[in-house]
Design a protein around this motif. Sequence first.
Motif, mmCIF file in Angstrom:
data_model
loop_
_atom_site.group_PDB
_atom_site.id
_atom_site.type_symbol
_atom_site.label_atom_id
_atom_site.label_comp_id
_atom_site.label_asym_id
_atom_site.label_seq_id
_atom_site.Cartn_x
_atom_site.Cartn_y
_atom_site.Cartn_z
ATOM 1 N N UNK A 1 -27.922 82.882 8.049
ATOM 2 C CA UNK A 1 -28.781 84.062 7.869
ATOM 3 C C UNK A 1 -29.785 83.836 6.746
ATOM 4 N N UNK A 2 -29.327 83.248 5.659
ATOM 5 C CA UNK A 2 -30.205 82.999 4.518
ATOM 6 C C UNK A 2 -31.335 82.033 4.873
ATOM 7 N N UNK A 3 -31.015 81.009 5.653
ATOM 8 C CA UNK A 3 -32.034 80.024 6.010
ATOM 9 C C UNK A 3 -32.938 80.487 7.147
ATOM 10 N N UNK A 4 -32.559 81.562 7.840
ATOM 11 C CA UNK A 4 -33.396 82.093 8.912
ATOM 12 C C UNK A 4 -34.311 83.224 8.450
ATOM 13 N N UNK A 5 -33.824 84.053 7.508
ATOM 14 C CA UNK A 5 -34.529 85.294 7.197
ATOM 15 C C UNK A 5 -34.918 85.449 5.731
ATOM 16 N N UNK A 6 -34.720 84.427 4.918
ATOM 17 C CA UNK A 6 -35.112 84.503 3.506
ATOM 18 C C UNK A 6 -36.033 83.322 3.194
ATOM 19 N N UNK A 7 -36.621 83.299 1.998
ATOM 20 C CA UNK A 7 -37.508 82.176 1.635
ATOM 21 C C UNK A 7 -36.852 80.800 1.684
ATOM 22 N N UNK A 8 -35.531 80.731 1.843
ATOM 23 C CA UNK A 8 -34.883 79.426 1.961
ATOM 24 C C UNK A 8 -35.326 78.666 3.208
ATOM 25 N N UNK A 9 -35.912 79.386 4.167
ATOM 26 C CA UNK A 9 -36.315 78.717 5.408
ATOM 27 C C UNK A 9 -37.408 77.671 5.182
#
Length: 534
Positions: free
Chosen positions: A421-429
């Motif tokens: 979820x973090x890598x899909x929907x936050x700046x981590x992507x």
Amino acid sequence: MRELTYLFYIDLAALQRWFTYYTISKILVFLSFALIFGLTFLILFVFTKTFFQNLASYSVYGFYTASYILKASILVISWLSFCSSLIANSNFLLSQKKEFEYIFMSPIKNISIVIWLFFKSVLMNILFITLLILPFYLAFIVNFRSFNPWEVIFRYLFASILLITFTSSIAGIVSIYIVKVIIWHKKSAFIVILLIFLSVSGLFIDIILPKNLQTFYKVEIKDFMILYNNLPLQKVPILINWLYELLVEKINMGVVKMIFVSLSFGFIAIFIQSKILSSTIRAIKSAPNENKRINNIYKGYFAFNSPLIAKDLLHLFRTTSEASYSVFLFLLTVFFSFFLTQIFAMQNVRYSNSSVLLVFFGAWFLFFTTTFLLRIVYPSVAREGSSSWIFFQLIPKNKILSSKIFSSLFFSIPFLGLLLILFLFTPLKQYGLIAFLVLSFSIFVLSVINILMSFIFPNFKDGKNSEKVSTSSVGILTLIFCAVFIVDICFFLSNLLSGQGNVLTTSILLLGITFVFLPLLFFSAKYCLQKYEF
């Protein structure tokens, strides 16, 4: 006072009995904890000191930015201290240990027992927040203040006691009512607690990192203080500003107000708990057994020929204290993860600088994952306890080993889902697939390390107490192995993203840990499993 002295000697005698057996091993455990604590503290201090030293060169901007970071740290630590006290008190009530029942059935007054438990809670929380906030405080003092060492110690201890007294008081009252709700409405209670936690955590993130915070990098100096004083953190949490004044400013009426508020809440909490704690323990003992309903929910696992995996899952959900602790650790990971990812959204963070932030995020995320696995997965074998002799005799041992490994991977799925979820929907992507795969791979490796180490030296004697098992000498050794792997992963990510350092060397070391160390652990676990004697 005499009853408090009696309770002190009871705990002292218990500590002496604990050191009677395996003394050397337990001393090594203590020294290992101290070493890990010291190294973590030193790393945080050096990192923060370097960052604040850079801020100090910007005069007014630097000082107020560092002040804001320190206030934000106090707010986050306050929330963590409250959550830590809440889960500790809830576990104390839900664990249903016999010694607690005996104490409350003794002639000792309830108020004396509550005061002693409250004192121990405050003492343990001081150690907890020391690791988290003291590095920031010392780094701030070194760069922006010139207090003498004794003044620094006095200010820090005084502020810590006031903060923990306030948060522990509220947590003590709330935990009693939460436990009453949980034992009668387990499923709905967890959902409500989840929503409340996420809402409050989101509110704190908005307070610390409001949207207009990005404008500070473009504002003129004449407008800086106007915008700074209008930030939510400067106006909303009054207690945070009082603690900040105690730590770094002159002691004034704000400090006096903080003392009054903390002591008032402390007396109120002790009074309320002394009146209803005994009745709460009796209510827990008479609570309905929901194991049958839980078994029906998970009976599908047996249809797929995986009863051993289902058994491990059922244990977690049957034990309310373990389930609540698991939820707490996972929610804590969610809070820190989304909080750190908001920093990536700042427009001034460039890719070259944010690679350091990703390593910092990865280290904390894997640290929380390890904490969860060490408490839930590592004691898996020891939990077989008194039935282990028949369990390991009737079921093929290779099947037990494989099922435990699959169970450990199953427990890591929530963290993998959160990472996705973090890598899909936050700046981590912005870091793409490689960073996600590296961290996901790390989660699975940590899971396997924990479960294989649990086979090498299972502590069946303390199997019913996951806390004792996870803090045993082999548990600490497992933690050290996980820490070494996390450090290697962080170096690998840093070299990979920054383009500096020797990527080949860290890659070889990472592959060595994975394809040499893990098979070695696997065959060691398999060998030890064959040698079990009952």
